[in-house]
Scaffold this motif. Sequence first.
Motif, PDB file in Angstrom:
ATOM      1  N   HIS A  85       0.882  -1.174   0.000  1.00 27.64           N
ATOM      2  CA  HIS A  85       0.000   0.000   0.000  1.00 27.64           C
ATOM      3  C   HIS A  85       0.915   1.218   0.000  1.00 27.64           C
ATOM      4  N   ASP A  87       0.374   4.333  -0.478  1.00 24.34           N
ATOM      5  CA  ASP A  87      -0.090   5.613   0.080  1.00 24.34           C
ATOM      6  C   ASP A  87      -0.330   5.535   1.589  1.00 24.34           C
ATOM      7  N   ALA A 109       2.932   8.493  -1.080  1.00 26.60           N
ATOM      8  CA  ALA A 109       3.021   7.441  -2.092  1.00 26.60           C
ATOM      9  C   ALA A 109       4.255   7.621  -2.973  1.00 26.60           C
ATOM     10  N   ASP A 129      -5.836   1.540  -2.433  1.00 29.59           N
ATOM     11  CA  ASP A 129      -5.461   2.890  -2.018  1.00 29.59           C
ATOM     12  C   ASP A 129      -6.710   3.748  -2.084  1.00 29.59           C
TER      13      ASP A 129
END
Length: 420
Positions: A85, A87, A109, A129
């Motif tokens: 992930h 972000d 990110a 996200d």
Amino acid sequence: MKSIATAAAAIALLSAAPAAAETVAVTADRLLDVESGRYVEAPVVVIVDGKIASVTPGGEVPEGAAHIDLAGHTLLPGLIDMHVHLDGRPEYGGYSGLQFTDQFWSAIAVSNARAMLDAGFTTVRNLGDTDYRVIGVDQAIGEGWLVGPRIVTANHALGATGGHCDETFLPPSYGAKSPAAADGAAALRAAVREQRKYGAEVIKACATGGVFSRNTAPGIQQLHADELEAIVDEAHFWGLKTAAHAHGADGIKAAIRAGFDTIEHASYADDEAIRLARQNGTYFSMDIFNTEYTLSQGAANGVLEENLAKERSLSQAQRDNFRRAHEAGVKMVFASDAGVMPHEDVGGQFRVMVEYGMSPIEAIRAATVNAADALGQAGQVGVLKPGAWGDMIAVDGDPLADVGELADVDVVIKGGELVN
């Protein structure tokens, strides 16, 4: 007007002319052929326009080629993390992330993408996200504005209203809801199409509850069989891969029967789930390292006790079932769930994979050829052979003797370009 037209015509001709091919040659002491598990001595890897043209033991560097000399090093394919992930950051647990504006996470990110690349992960699969942040980062990397890995992204993860992939931390007055939370087969088919519309290459769905949500139990199934089947059918219709977040045995088995390509976490996989995965060729994507960070740092980072208790309850079961699934012959890929833990540290998982039953070459294959196959990109990433992208890493030790070498790579090359 005539001069303008003539200039425009000249520009068009120049644009149409093929550019000179860019040739790069990489040399090192040896190269690990991850498919055979053997070393190639004194390799010369020739990369033309970003893709590998040849791999020659004891060969010569072509005249005129740019030369990257990695004497004293071992070459491996660029690594692949199948569950990240980009972000998110683990330093902002619980409600602490609400202190920042929404676009703070887009900047995060960007930073995380570079951190993953610097750690040797030249390809990552982003499984969820918010606000299409990661597809934007991927596009900026593709256009040359940012430096980062190849990204296969899911955009928003699909899930049931009130389930793990919905927004579950805020009261009704905030109206917080994931745009991909849906109920019923038809609505979930539409959600698949919506994520694909904005660039998704894989569809993620939450088949069970999870650790880092409120009012969800990891072991409890949250999507019905017909809903899971509809997601897979629609995604495969559009040529997309599928990933099911599933901790509990019932949810794992329902997702395998529905045809999901990978099962994420698979914490409580029972004997039947393991048998079904092997029969169906379903990959398990098990993040067995991040628990160390969560349980040691989570409370200080604001993670709620409710979430920490869930992590404590399943972490050892997941590791034990990783061993059982591997021993049974289930196909496995490397997955860190980076964002739950720091992106720059995910290479530490190789050590734990070996601790829980894999040989070093099996752990390396999980992050190279196995992951490439699960992505639908076999022969393009995860190998060092003609036709693949010129993505590789270099370490100064022997990763077959000490897989911990992959926790601290020395050199990263992406598409023939030295990036670290």
